[in-house]
Design an enzyme around this catalytic site. Structure first.
Site, PDB file in Angstrom:
ATOM      1  N   SER A   1      -5.671   4.274   5.236  1.00  0.00           N
ATOM      2  CA  SER A   1      -6.576   4.945   6.183  1.00  0.00           C
ATOM      3  C   SER A   1      -7.742   5.636   5.476  1.00  0.00           C
ATOM      4  O   SER A   1      -8.464   6.424   6.083  1.00  0.00           O
ATOM      5  CB  SER A   1      -5.789   5.959   7.015  1.00  0.00           C
ATOM      6  OG  SER A   1      -5.252   6.952   6.170  1.00  0.00           O
TER       7      SER A   1
ATOM      8  N   HIS B   1      -1.322   4.038  -1.238  1.00  0.00           N
ATOM      9  CA  HIS B   1      -1.280   4.551   0.141  1.00  0.00           C
ATOM     10  C   HIS B   1      -2.684   4.987   0.599  1.00  0.00           C
ATOM     11  O   HIS B   1      -2.918   6.151   0.929  1.00  0.00           O
ATOM     12  CB  HIS B   1      -0.292   5.716   0.275  1.00  0.00           C
ATOM     13  CG  HIS B   1       0.157   5.929   1.686  1.00  0.00           C
ATOM     14  ND1 HIS B   1       1.376   6.449   2.024  1.00  0.00           N
ATOM     15  CD2 HIS B   1      -0.448   5.682   2.873  1.00  0.00           C
ATOM     16  CE1 HIS B   1       1.506   6.520   3.346  1.00  0.00           C
ATOM     17  NE2 HIS B   1       0.391   6.057   3.882  1.00  0.00           N
TER      18      HIS B   1
ATOM     19  N   ASP C   1       0.843  -1.200   0.000  1.00  0.00           N
ATOM     20  CA  ASP C   1       0.000   0.000   0.000  1.00  0.00           C
ATOM     21  C   ASP C   1       0.875   1.245   0.000  1.00  0.00           C
ATOM     22  O   ASP C   1       0.381   2.352  -0.163  1.00  0.00           O
ATOM     23  CB  ASP C   1      -0.921   0.009   1.227  1.00  0.00           C
ATOM     24  CG  ASP C   1      -1.894   1.182   1.189  1.00  0.00           C
ATOM     25  OD1 ASP C   1      -2.462   1.424   0.099  1.00  0.00           O
ATOM     26  OD2 ASP C   1      -2.063   1.871   2.215  1.00  0.00           O
TER      27      ASP C   1
HETATM   28  O1  LIG Z   1       0.714   7.477   8.810  1.00  0.00           O
HETATM   29  C1  LIG Z   1      -0.473   7.499   8.502  1.00  0.00           C
HETATM   30  O2  LIG Z   1      -1.311   8.113   9.169  1.00  0.00           O
HETATM   31  C2  LIG Z   1      -0.965   6.775   7.297  1.00  0.00           C
HETATM   32  O3  LIG Z   1       0.046   6.090   6.669  1.00  0.00           O
HETATM   33  C3  LIG Z   1      -1.575   7.743   6.323  1.00  0.00           C
HETATM   34  O4  LIG Z   1      -0.566   8.569   5.864  1.00  0.00           O
END
Ligand SMILES: O=C(O)[C@H](O)CO
Length: 336
Positions: A306, A303, A279
């Protein structure tokens, strides 16, 4: 009463966090620039805040008391100089903080924090999704359909399942534990983990703390969920891949530079490892021309771990709460 001035580094911050800030602060949102026609036709991945844009916004926003850092532009001395001397606190709207020059921020007496845990479930779900897709060759299967190469024979597209497997987790924080919890219903034989210290999860899911080398040699699935630090940068290089099983599936939901991508491409192409689910990549955004996208046994997502409505809203609230605490002279819940 004077309202503190808070800058949010992109308009992309979710509304619940912005609303919370607006109750007591004057909120300045840095607009995300639209793509130009040339950028769209060049296949540019999407509107992003450039470093230059953000420097300009910081310069025009002074004085500011706090910043919610809601994108991945590097926060360093140049940014802090422009933010001016009234700046008291910065919180990054992320769990990872490799884009923050924490030493420099703290050296200036500015409180700095991050926003962990709110995204753990969402990222853990993507970790499981990638593990399943990579181990069961979902991307390769899709490519074969597109190429008219669908074969119905017993040994076509054979993959590896989680049932009876040894699962290794590198960095057992909230996300790693979320993966462990979800996979505990997949009839996994045993869980191993490695990191800086033993964790209570040792007892909760029967996960065993081992050295990295042992985890690499014994695991059928390896999940990377640790932070990117000087110790973990390029942790997965040619030497690490050589220690792993040829049937192993590597999943990275942490940060791209933890994996040496040229070594990974070689390992995937030569069958040193079976498959990868990523990801996160190095660089990000991954150029459309990247060789990694040509490797059939790599499943890649942009990515988006979240990216659920709830996780992003919860992170925005956590970031806003942390900043408000700091601005009222209290410590942040997750300081850096
Ligand atoms: O570190 C984080 O919060 C996630 O990887 C989203 O960038």
């Amino acid at each position: 009463m004077i309202r503190p001035r808070v800058l949010v580094t992109s308009t992309d911050m979710m509304q619940p966090g912005i609303e919370l800030l607006k109750k007591t602060c004057e909120v300045l949102l840095c607009p995300v620039p639209e793509l130009t026609r040339e950028e769209i036709s060049a296949g540019y991945p999407g509107p992003v805040q450039s470093r230059e844009d953000l420097l300009g916004h910081l310069k025009n926003s002074c004085p500011i008391d706090g910043i919610v850092w809601s994108n991945k532009v590097r926060c360093d001395a140049e940014m802090l100089d422009l933010a001016g001397p009234s700046l008291k606190a910065i919180v990054t709207m992320s769990s990872g903080f490799d884009h923050m020059d924490v030493d420099e921020i703290r050296r200036r007496g500015i409180q700095v924090g991050r926003s962990p845990f709110a995204l753990d479930a969402a990222v853990a779900e993507v970790g499981v999704m990638l593990a399943l897709s990579a181990s069961r060759r979902a991307h390769e299967g899709r490519l074969m359909i597109e190429r008219g190469q669908w074969e119905s024979r017993p040994q076509w597209l054979l993959g590896h399942g989680l049932k009876g497997a040894t699962v290794g987790i590198v960095g057992l924080g909230g996300i790693g534990r979320g993966i462990l919890k979800r996979l505990s219903n997949f009839e996994v034989e045993r869980f191993l983990y490695t990191g800086r210290s033993r964790k209570p999860a040792d007892d909760e899911f029967g996960a065993k703390f081992v050295l990295l080398d042992d985890l690499l040699r014994q695991s059928d699935f390896v999940f990377v969920t640790c932070a990117l630090t000087n110790e973990t940068r390029q942790l997965f290089d040619a030497e690490a891949f050589a220690k792993m099983k040829r049937t192993v599936v590597l999943v990275n939901v942490a940060r791209g530079p933890i994996v040496d991508h040229s070594a990974l491409i070689q390992a995937l192409r030569h069958g040193t490892i079976f498959a990868a689910g990523l990801d996160v990549t190095d660089p990000e955004p991954l150029p459309a021309s990247s060789e990694l996208l040509q490797v059939p046994n790599a499943v890649i997502t942009p990515h988006m771990g979240s990216c659920t409505v709830k996780a992003r809203a919860d992170i925005s609230v956590l970031a806003a709460q942390s900043l408000l605490l700091a601005l009222s002279g209290e410590p942040m819940p997750y300081p850096l």
